[in-house]
Motif scaffolding. Structure first.
Motif, PDB file in Angstrom:
ATOM      1  N   ASN A  79      39.587  52.664  37.560  1.00 14.96           N
ATOM      2  CA  ASN A  79      39.383  51.176  37.504  1.00 14.96           C
ATOM      3  C   ASN A  79      40.682  50.666  36.669  1.00 14.96           C
ATOM      4  O   ASN A  79      40.881  51.117  35.527  1.00 14.96           O
ATOM      5  CB  ASN A  79      38.089  50.716  36.905  1.00 14.96           C
ATOM      6  N   ALA A  80      41.554  49.870  37.182  1.00 14.86           N
ATOM      7  CA  ALA A  80      42.850  49.490  36.625  1.00 14.86           C
ATOM      8  C   ALA A  80      43.181  47.986  36.638  1.00 14.86           C
ATOM      9  O   ALA A  80      42.683  47.200  37.487  1.00 14.86           O
ATOM     10  CB  ALA A  80      43.932  50.145  37.449  1.00 14.86           C
ATOM     11  N   ARG A  81      43.993  47.853  35.465  1.00 12.94           N
ATOM     12  CA  ARG A  81      44.240  46.338  35.247  1.00 12.94           C
ATOM     13  C   ARG A  81      45.424  45.942  36.459  1.00 12.94           C
ATOM     14  O   ARG A  81      46.181  46.848  36.718  1.00 12.94           O
ATOM     15  CB  ARG A  81      44.824  46.160  33.845  1.00 12.94           C
ATOM     16  N   THR A  82      45.502  44.775  36.694  1.00 15.11           N
ATOM     17  CA  THR A  82      46.496  44.228  37.674  1.00 15.11           C
ATOM     18  C   THR A  82      46.912  42.901  37.198  1.00 15.11           C
ATOM     19  O   THR A  82      46.220  42.262  36.499  1.00 15.11           O
ATOM     20  CB  THR A  82      46.035  44.077  39.227  1.00 15.11           C
ATOM     21  N   PRO A  83      47.998  42.142  37.787  1.00 10.66           N
ATOM     22  CA  PRO A  83      48.443  41.030  37.522  1.00 10.66           C
ATOM     23  C   PRO A  83      47.800  40.079  38.767  1.00 10.66           C
ATOM     24  O   PRO A  83      48.521  38.814  38.827  1.00 10.66           O
ATOM     25  CB  PRO A  83      49.889  40.904  37.596  1.00 10.66           C
ATOM     26  N   ASN A  84      47.048  40.559  39.556  1.00 12.86           N
ATOM     27  CA  ASN A  84      46.745  39.983  40.771  1.00 12.86           C
ATOM     28  C   ASN A  84      45.308  39.294  40.844  1.00 12.86           C
ATOM     29  O   ASN A  84      44.695  39.223  41.764  1.00 12.86           O
ATOM     30  CB  ASN A  84      46.733  40.723  42.022  1.00 12.86           C
TER      31      ASN A  84
END
Length: 417
Positions: free
Chosen positions: A241-246
């Motif tokens: 589970n990863a952080r995104t700018p989207n």
């Protein structure tokens, strides 16, 4: 010693002195079952800014029944390199040797992440400490940068581990979640198209040697955590589970213990505030519940297979039933800013659209968090940034039960808009 009871209100472990002064950020939490010990880590900073990080600090807590007794704050001066600031604590417990590995990065004083990305010149060092007595004492710092990254560092503008806990897989592999700002070429000495990508650092020999896996792509992914999950027939999969700018979180799966992940997808059930925020995830064994109903007796929601794992799920028996492992996830619930820390659960991790509504752990400003499972007690723990006016006021600890999390379907909480 301070004492925290299960299902009590938040307990402050690290307190900001004043808004422009000493601040504690970037929590990491590890639970060690044999000694019933929590290790709560954070960065000590001279201000809330990343460039003002100083060194790591630690508080040890011991479970006494359904309560935790916390010891005093300890500076971890062992986790330093001369002329560097220490950042991003990422602890992992190795079960067979009962050793704790604490990973972190060391960055030269005053060198910013922005400068590294713009110049394409990595300045971060990959380091770790080891403890053989549940965090009471620590060995000497070891720099693994050359061993793990080697010549590939010329394509990494910078990198960081975690932040938050690592895990040990059932195979024995130790996993340290990582992300790197990667670029493939330069133009006029400047790096072209620098983008963050998640990846794993791992060890298959109880922490003697370490290696890194492949970058997760092609989508942009950043700070991440992983959890090992099982399907109904016992197949093991590593979930990321990863952080995104989207505006939404990215999810990806690996069937080779984290060396390579399939193409990530954005999950519209898990929103990101503007500019994103770190989140935490853990896996746990669910309570025994009827497969035909959800935990509060309502009809089970319709599930949709993940296109990434269609072929894998076709081999599963009873697709649509709760899997052998559930996921828990913590993150701010607002789509606009870092407020209202929510706890979500997912009873079918290998399928999409299965995340619950959030149970609100903290109303108000919040930020980074880290989860831990106290399996023998049926409890969870969360270490998280929070405050009344802004999220950097304190780092608090909270014990809570699975019943509290499951109650989120029965109540309404703060708006996620």
């Amino acid at each position: 010693m301070e004492e925290v009871s299960a299902c009590s209100l938040n307990s402050t472990l690290f307190q900001q002195e004043h808004q422009k002064g000493t601040t504690y950020r970037i929590p990491a939490l590890l639970y060690i079952p044999p000694s019933h010990t929590f290790l709560a880590f954070a960065e000590k900073r001279s201000s809330s800014k990343d460039v003002d990080a100083l060194h790591l600090v630690l508080r040890r807590g011991v479970m006494k029944g359904h309560s935790v007794e916390w010891g005093p704050l300890q500076p971890l001066m062992e986790a330093t390199l001369p002329g560097h600031r220490t950042m991003n604590p990422c602890p992992v417990w190795e079960q067979s040797t009962s050793r704790v590995f604490l990973f972190f990065i060391c960055v030269p004083d005053r060198v910013t992440e922005h400068w590294q990305i713009r110049s394409g010149k990595n300045a971060a060092r990959l380091c770790f400490l080891c403890s053989q007595d549940a965090g009471c004492s620590w060995g000497e710092v070891k720099d693994l940068t050359e061993e793990v990254i080697g010549s590939e560092v010329k394509h990494w503008a910078t990198f960081a581990v975690g932040p938050g806990h690592g895990i040990q897989l059932q195979s024995g592999r130790l996993i340290i979640p990582t992300y790197a700002y990667y670029f493939s070429r330069r133009f006029l000495c400047f790096p072209c198209s620098v983008k963050p990508h998640s990846l794993m650092i791992y060890s298959d020999d109880l922490g003697v040697t370490w290696h890194h896996g492949k970058l997760i792509g092609p989508q942009v992914t950043g700070e991440c955590q992983v959890a090992e999950v099982t399907g109904t027939s016992g197949n093991l999969v590593l979930y990321c589970n990863a952080r995104t700018p989207n505006r939404f979180r990215a999810e990806s799966f690996s069937t080779d213990y984290g060396d390579c992940f399939q193409k990530p997808t954005l999950n519209t059930q898990l929103c990101e505030p503007r500019y994103g925020c770190q989140g935490s995830t853990v896996s746990f064994q669910p309570l025994k519940m009827p497969y035909s109903q959800d935990p509060i007796g309502k009809a089970a929601p319709t599930t949709q297979k993940s296109p990434l794992l269609d072929s894998f799920l076709e081999r599963e028996e009873g697709v649509g039933r709760p899997s052998g492992t559930w996921l828990l996830y913590s993150h701010p619930t607002s789509k606009k800013r870092r407020i209202n820390l929510g706890i979500y659960y997912n009873r079918n991790p290998l399928e999409v659209t299965c995340w619950s509504r959030p149970w609100i752990l903290h109303c108000g400003p919040c930020g980074y968090s880290d989860l831990a499972v106290v399996e023998e007690q049926g409890l969870f723990a969360c270490l998280f940034e929070c405050g009344q006016e802004h999220e950097c006021e304190q780092i608090a600890f909270r014990l809570f039960s699975v019943q509290e999390v499951l109650s989120c379907e029965d109540c309404t909480g703060p708006s996620r808009d």
